[in-house]
Design a protein around this motif. Structure first.
Motif, PDB file in Angstrom:
ATOM      1  N   GLN A  57       0.808  -1.206   0.000  1.00 19.34           N
ATOM      2  CA  GLN A  57       0.000   0.000   0.000  1.00 19.34           C
ATOM      3  C   GLN A  57       0.851   1.270   0.000  1.00 19.34           C
ATOM      4  N   ALA A  58       2.152   1.118   0.088  1.00 17.61           N
ATOM      5  CA  ALA A  58       3.067   2.258   0.048  1.00 17.61           C
ATOM      6  C   ALA A  58       4.378   1.804  -0.577  1.00 17.61           C
ATOM      7  N   LEU A  59       5.095   2.745  -1.180  1.00 18.13           N
ATOM      8  CA  LEU A  59       6.363   2.407  -1.819  1.00 18.13           C
ATOM      9  C   LEU A  59       7.337   1.780  -0.827  1.00 18.13           C
ATOM     10  N   GLU A  60       7.251   2.203   0.429  1.00 17.64           N
ATOM     11  CA  GLU A  60       8.153   1.678   1.456  1.00 17.64           C
ATOM     12  C   GLU A  60       7.938   0.194   1.705  1.00 17.64           C
ATOM     13  N   ASP A  61       6.777  -0.326   1.314  1.00 15.10           N
ATOM     14  CA  ASP A  61       6.469  -1.740   1.543  1.00 15.10           C
ATOM     15  C   ASP A  61       6.920  -2.645   0.393  1.00 15.10           C
ATOM     16  N   VAL A  62       7.362  -2.058  -0.713  1.00 12.00           N
ATOM     17  CA  VAL A  62       7.811  -2.854  -1.855  1.00 12.00           C
ATOM     18  C   VAL A  62       9.124  -3.542  -1.490  1.00 12.00           C
ATOM     19  N   VAL A  63       9.212  -4.843  -1.712  1.00 14.61           N
ATOM     20  CA  VAL A  63      10.418  -5.587  -1.343  1.00 14.61           C
ATOM     21  C   VAL A  63      11.329  -5.796  -2.555  1.00 14.61           C
ATOM     22  N   GLY A  64      12.612  -5.859  -2.284  1.00 14.93           N
ATOM     23  CA  GLY A  64      13.579  -6.224  -3.309  1.00 14.93           C
ATOM     24  C   GLY A  64      13.986  -5.122  -4.252  1.00 14.93           C
ATOM     25  N   GLN A  65      13.418  -3.914  -4.113  1.00 11.96           N
ATOM     26  CA  GLN A  65      13.733  -2.828  -5.050  1.00 11.96           C
ATOM     27  C   GLN A  65      14.189  -1.580  -4.293  1.00 11.96           C
ATOM     28  N   GLU A  66      14.988  -1.790  -3.245  1.00 13.07           N
ATOM     29  CA  GLU A  66      15.432  -0.670  -2.417  1.00 13.07           C
ATOM     30  C   GLU A  66      16.234   0.350  -3.217  1.00 13.07           C
ATOM     31  N   HIS A  67      16.915  -0.104  -4.282  1.00 13.64           N
ATOM     32  CA  HIS A  67      17.703   0.834  -5.088  1.00 13.64           C
ATOM     33  C   HIS A  67      16.826   1.854  -5.803  1.00 13.64           C
ATOM     34  N   LEU A  68      15.518   1.571  -5.886  1.00 14.49           N
ATOM     35  CA  LEU A  68      14.580   2.498  -6.515  1.00 14.49           C
ATOM     36  C   LEU A  68      13.692   3.212  -5.500  1.00 14.49           C
ATOM     37  N   VAL A  69      13.173   2.447  -4.529  1.00 15.59           N
ATOM     38  CA  VAL A  69      12.164   3.012  -3.634  1.00 15.59           C
ATOM     39  C   VAL A  69      12.674   3.225  -2.208  1.00 15.59           C
ATOM     40  N   GLY A  70      13.914   2.842  -1.935  1.00 15.06           N
ATOM     41  CA  GLY A  70      14.494   3.071  -0.626  1.00 15.06           C
ATOM     42  C   GLY A  70      14.738   4.551  -0.377  1.00 15.06           C
ATOM     43  N   PRO A  71      15.231   4.919   0.809  1.00 15.84           N
ATOM     44  CA  PRO A  71      15.446   6.335   1.145  1.00 15.84           C
ATOM     45  C   PRO A  71      16.312   7.080   0.133  1.00 15.84           C
ATOM     46  N   ASP A  72      17.302   6.401  -0.433  1.00 19.90           N
ATOM     47  CA  ASP A  72      18.173   7.037  -1.421  1.00 19.90           C
ATOM     48  C   ASP A  72      17.874   6.556  -2.838  1.00 19.90           C
ATOM     49  N   GLY A  73      16.738   5.898  -3.020  1.00 20.12           N
ATOM     50  CA  GLY A  73      16.400   5.339  -4.326  1.00 20.12           C
ATOM     51  C   GLY A  73      16.113   6.409  -5.361  1.00 20.12           C
ATOM     52  N   ALA A  74      16.448   6.108  -6.607  1.00 16.66           N
ATOM     53  CA  ALA A  74      16.284   7.077  -7.695  1.00 16.66           C
ATOM     54  C   ALA A  74      14.825   7.474  -7.889  1.00 16.66           C
ATOM     55  N   LEU A  75      13.937   6.494  -7.828  1.00 14.80           N
ATOM     56  CA  LEU A  75      12.517   6.794  -8.018  1.00 14.80           C
ATOM     57  C   LEU A  75      11.963   7.587  -6.837  1.00 14.80           C
ATOM     58  N   ARG A  76      12.379   7.233  -5.639  1.00 12.25           N
ATOM     59  CA  ARG A  76      11.941   7.947  -4.437  1.00 12.25           C
ATOM     60  C   ARG A  76      12.379   9.412  -4.506  1.00 12.25           C
ATOM     61  N   GLN A  77      13.607   9.653  -4.934  1.00 15.72           N
ATOM     62  CA  GLN A  77      14.119  11.017  -5.047  1.00 15.72           C
ATOM     63  C   GLN A  77      13.319  11.810  -6.082  1.00 15.72           C
ATOM     64  N   MET A  78      12.962  11.149  -7.169  1.00 21.12           N
ATOM     65  CA  MET A  78      12.189  11.812  -8.216  1.00 21.12           C
ATOM     66  C   MET A  78      10.834  12.271  -7.674  1.00 21.12           C
ATOM     67  N   LEU A  79      10.187  11.402  -6.879  1.00 19.80           N
ATOM     68  CA  LEU A  79       8.870  11.733  -6.333  1.00 19.80           C
ATOM     69  C   LEU A  79       8.967  12.828  -5.277  1.00 19.80           C
ATOM     70  N   GLU A  80       9.994  12.773  -4.435  1.00 21.76           N
ATOM     71  CA  GLU A  80      10.119  13.753  -3.358  1.00 21.76           C
ATOM     72  C   GLU A  80      10.435  15.147  -3.876  1.00 21.76           C
TER      73      GLU A  80
END
Length: 433
Positions: free
Chosen positions: A20-43
């Motif tokens: 239900q949230a990007l933080e709950d996605v497993v195995g893709q920390e390089h994208l959705v983790g705190p320093d993930g590229a996709l997370r940075q794009m959204l923030e």
């Protein structure tokens, strides 16, 4: 609008466990983790069109849906397998209406590589003017399957195949939701992770099937294998995996790693690869990477090809395995391959230079008068069977093209090369004196 009873309809476990949230996605920390590229794009609020590239069941659809929610955009999902131009037009029309009302739209296209080049071009004006933010999902290499124009307008994010740790987290979530442990032994649990082959959706479908059996006695690995049909390895003979595994086999052979080469051979054959394609590539390897370091290598490869054609599967596959073992353990040399490439390059650079006249035949009087064959020395008449004459064009310096390595049979060929080079030098010295 959903029906009155839609909320009571049974939902698959994979859907109930969907993050239900990007933080709950497993195995893709390089994208959705705190320093993930996709997370940075959204923030930073700079969402652009995306291509999500990864294997089945790694979270592409989930990530696309969560990106739309996090960005406050409407989510329009389409499958390239089931949709056509008419469906796209309807989506674009709805997106235009939303845009006029101040809301953006994420157009999610699953299996986007299945749209042809013309259909892919159809996205461009709507992506460029901001009518939609395109998120495409594909299991195939975007470099090969998507238009360059479309790729230039989107960022490509590569999703990882789910590893054992990520899959184990999914199992734990399933057990928490069901409020009971999986009815399997520790060994069977590890087997389930292996059978999932990086596909989280497949893993959860297995879990749902096991819970549905109603058994309480833990199954061992053998009982699990009987209860849940093992999936075939992910392998598409016409797609990137075909070339990736062939590259892995070729480089393992070149690196003289017999065990790794056998593993990749097994992966290809288990995935349904044409054994004759493998046989052809083994012959090529024998000439390109073993060469004259072991002249028997090409004979082994050709014999394996011939054997498979005579015996078929599965008996003929043993011949391919034997050839792989021979090629992996053979001494390596690409000297013949390198010499050939250098010869082609020199031929293109030197144009149409004539051979020296003394090695040309003179079947007519005119050709004899022009000096054809004059001064030719018949090598067999020489005391040591070697005349030492020049066979390159007169206008061209001698080129050292073939450089044997100090491995295998080519050590003997290097001795022969050196022997003839010394004789040639003696002839030249004698001519000068």
């Amino acid at each position: 609008m959903g029906s009155l009873f839609e909320g009571d309809a049974p939902r698959p476990l994979a859907d109930r466990l969907r993050p239900q949230a990007l933080e709950d996605v497993v195995g893709q920390e390089h994208l959705v983790g705190p320093d993930g590229a996709l997370r940075q794009m959204l923030e930073t609020g700079r969402l652009t069109s995306l291509i999500l590239w990864g294997g089945p069941g790694c979270g592409k659809t989930t990530i696309a849906r969560l990106v739309a929610e996090r960005s406050g955009l409407a989510f329009e999902p389409l499958s390239a397998v089931f949709s056509g131009v008419a469906d796209l037009r309807k989506v674009f029309d709805r997106a235009k209406d939303r845009r006029a009302a101040g809301q953006g739209t994420v157009l999610f296209v699953d299996e986007i590589h299945r749209f042809n080049k013309a259909q892919q071009d159809g996205f461009l004006p709507y992506v460029e003017d901001g009518t939609v933010v395109l998120i495409g999902a594909t299991t195939e290499n975007p470099s090969f399957e998507l238009n360059a124009a479309l790729l230039s307008r989107a960022r490509v994010f590569t999703l990882n195949r789910l590893d054992a740790e990520a899959l184990e987290r999914m199992l734990a979530r399933a057990e928490a939701l069901e409020e009971r442990p999986l009815p399997v032994t520790a060994e069977a649990r590890r087997a389930m992770l292996a059978m999932a082959d990086g596909d989280g959706r497949y893993l959860l479908n297995m879990v749902e099937a096991l819970y549905g059996m109603g058994t309480t006695t833990p199954m061992d690995a053998q009982q699990l294998a009987k209860a849940v049909q093992r999936r075939m390895p992910v392998y598409d003979k016409s797609a990137e995996s075909h070339y990736n595994l062939m590259s892995a086999l070729h480089k393992s052979l070149r690196g003289s790693d017999c065990d790794a080469a056998l593993y990749w051979l097994g992966r290809m054959l288990a995935g349904g690869e044409d054994p004759l394609y493998v046989a052809r590539r083994l012959v090529r390897f024998a000439y390109e990477d073993v060469g004259l370091a072991d002249p028997a290598a090409c004979q082994q490869a050709l014999a394996a090809w011939d054997t498979y054609e005579r015996l078929g599967s599965p008996e003929g596959e043993l011949a391919l395995a034997q050839a792989v073992i021979y090629l992996a353990t053979a001494p390596k040399s690409n000297a013949a391959y390198t010499a050939y490439k250098a010869a082609i390059r020199a031929a293109k650079e030197t144009g149409s230079l004539m051979p020296p006249k003394h090695i040309l035949n003179a079947p007519t009087k005119l050709m004899k008068d022009l000096g054809y064959s004059k001064g030719y020395a018949y090598d067999h008449d020489a005391e040591d069977g070697f005349s030492g004459q020049n066979y390159f064009p007169d206008e061209m310096a001698r080129l050292p093209l073939y450089e044997p390595v100090e491995r295998g049979f080519e050590r003997e060929l290097r001795k022969r090369q050196d022997y003839f080079a010394n004789l040639r030098a003696k002839r030249r010295k004698a001519e000068r004196e």
